[in-house]
Enzyme design. Structure first.
Site, PDB file in Angstrom:
ATOM      1  N   HIS A  85       0.843  -1.200   0.000  1.00  0.00           N
ATOM      2  CA  HIS A  85       0.000   0.000   0.000  1.00  0.00           C
ATOM      3  C   HIS A  85       0.876   1.247   0.000  1.00  0.00           C
ATOM      4  O   HIS A  85       1.972   1.248   0.557  1.00  0.00           O
ATOM      5  CB  HIS A  85      -0.912  -0.016   1.224  1.00  0.00           C
ATOM      6  N   GLU A 157      -3.057   2.825  -7.159  1.00  0.00           N
ATOM      7  CA  GLU A 157      -3.271   3.963  -6.264  1.00  0.00           C
ATOM      8  C   GLU A 157      -2.484   5.169  -6.766  1.00  0.00           C
ATOM      9  O   GLU A 157      -1.274   5.242  -6.547  1.00  0.00           O
ATOM     10  CB  GLU A 157      -2.744   3.653  -4.864  1.00  0.00           C
ATOM     11  N   SER A 202      -9.422   7.703  -4.090  1.00  0.00           N
ATOM     12  CA  SER A 202     -10.546   8.495  -3.560  1.00  0.00           C
ATOM     13  C   SER A 202     -11.858   8.194  -4.281  1.00  0.00           C
ATOM     14  O   SER A 202     -12.541   9.087  -4.773  1.00  0.00           O
ATOM     15  CB  SER A 202     -10.225   9.996  -3.644  1.00  0.00           C
ATOM     16  N   GLY A 223     -10.929   3.591   0.443  1.00  0.00           N
ATOM     17  CA  GLY A 223     -10.311   4.076   1.668  1.00  0.00           C
ATOM     18  C   GLY A 223     -11.318   4.708   2.599  1.00  0.00           C
ATOM     19  O   GLY A 223     -12.141   4.034   3.226  1.00  0.00           O
ATOM     20  N   GLY A 224     -11.292   6.039   2.693  1.00  0.00           N
ATOM     21  CA  GLY A 224     -12.123   6.750   3.657  1.00  0.00           C
ATOM     22  C   GLY A 224     -13.607   6.471   3.535  1.00  0.00           C
ATOM     23  O   GLY A 224     -14.325   6.411   4.539  1.00  0.00           O
TER      24      GLY A 224
END
Length: 240
Positions: A85, A157, A202, A223-224
């Site tokens: 990552h 990513e 994102s 992710g978030g």
């Protein structure tokens, strides 16, 4: 590094309820912190949702204080493990060579590695992103056979699009994915068409459908947005 036991239990319960009513056609996995993997095991046992670790080490056991072995993850029922990552690479200094060793260790433990690759903002602005991705693929997959490559998942990513307020357009994401698949084709021939390549820059409910519509984008590394059950389920539905 998010989520107390209580918070993770609540989040996974919400996901399991939504999953059983809306999402049976998808393959979805969650990778919570190591301390909550047993909660994932119990919370998801009535669903087809899988779970995995966020990292692992190269050894099976021994004097490696603070590390988690692939065998330990497998014993907990994990299917996947995230390796390389961007945060592991940039914050903790993990190299392609170390990631390659971890990848082989994970495969030996019958885990499915989710191999993360991606370029920085500097590399993107200097038009070096292709050389970075090519190097990461070549070195991270060094010695990986055709049979093992068939078990891999790749996650792209773009580091410059993670938590920076900048986002890659669907065209930019597709361009990178197409390049990655072409590089995989050099190593593994037609098998490259079957290797899943996820986008991890994102992804949110409002951009997921456009991103997933691109031909070389096979899913997302979220992710978030995965910390909100409703948002995460919306992203899953967008992958239909």
């Amino acid at each position: 590094m998010n989520g107390s036991l209580k918070e993770t239990r609540k989040l996974l319960f919400q996901l399991s309820v939504e999953w059983t009513t809306k999402c049976e056609v998808h393959e979805v996995a969650v990778c919570p912190p190591f301390t909550t993997l047993l909660i994932a095991k119990h919370a998801l046992e009535e669903t087809s949702m899988k779970y995995g670790g966020q990292n692992c080490y190269i050894g099976t056991s021994g004097a490696f204080t603070g590390e988690i072995s692939p065998a330990m993850l497998a014993e907990l029922g994990c299917t996947y493990v995230i390796l390389g990552h961007s945060e592991r690479r940039t914050i903790f200094g993990e190299t392609d060579e170390l990631v390659s060793k971890k990848l082989r260790a994970a495969l030996d433990a019958k885990l499915i590695p989710i191999l993360c690759i991606g370029e920085s903002e500097e590399h993107r602005e200097n038009d070096q992103w292709k050389s970075v991705l090519s190097r990461q693929i070549d070195q991270s997959l060094a010695g990986i056979t055709m049979d093992d490559a068939a078990k891999l998942v790749i996650a792209y990513e773009p580091i410059w699009a993670i938590g920076t307020g900048k986002t890659a357009t669907p065209d930019e994401a597709q361009s990178a994915h197409a390049f990655i698949r072409a590089e995989l084709r050099k190593k593994y021939g037609a098998l490259a068409d079957d290797i899943r390549i996820l986008y991890g820059g994102s992804v949110k409910p409002d951009n997921a459908r456009a991103i997933f519509a691109e031909p070389d984008i096979d899913g997302g590394l979220i992710g978030g947005a995965s910390l909100d059950a409703s948002a995460f389920i919306q992203i899953v539905e967008a992958a239909t």
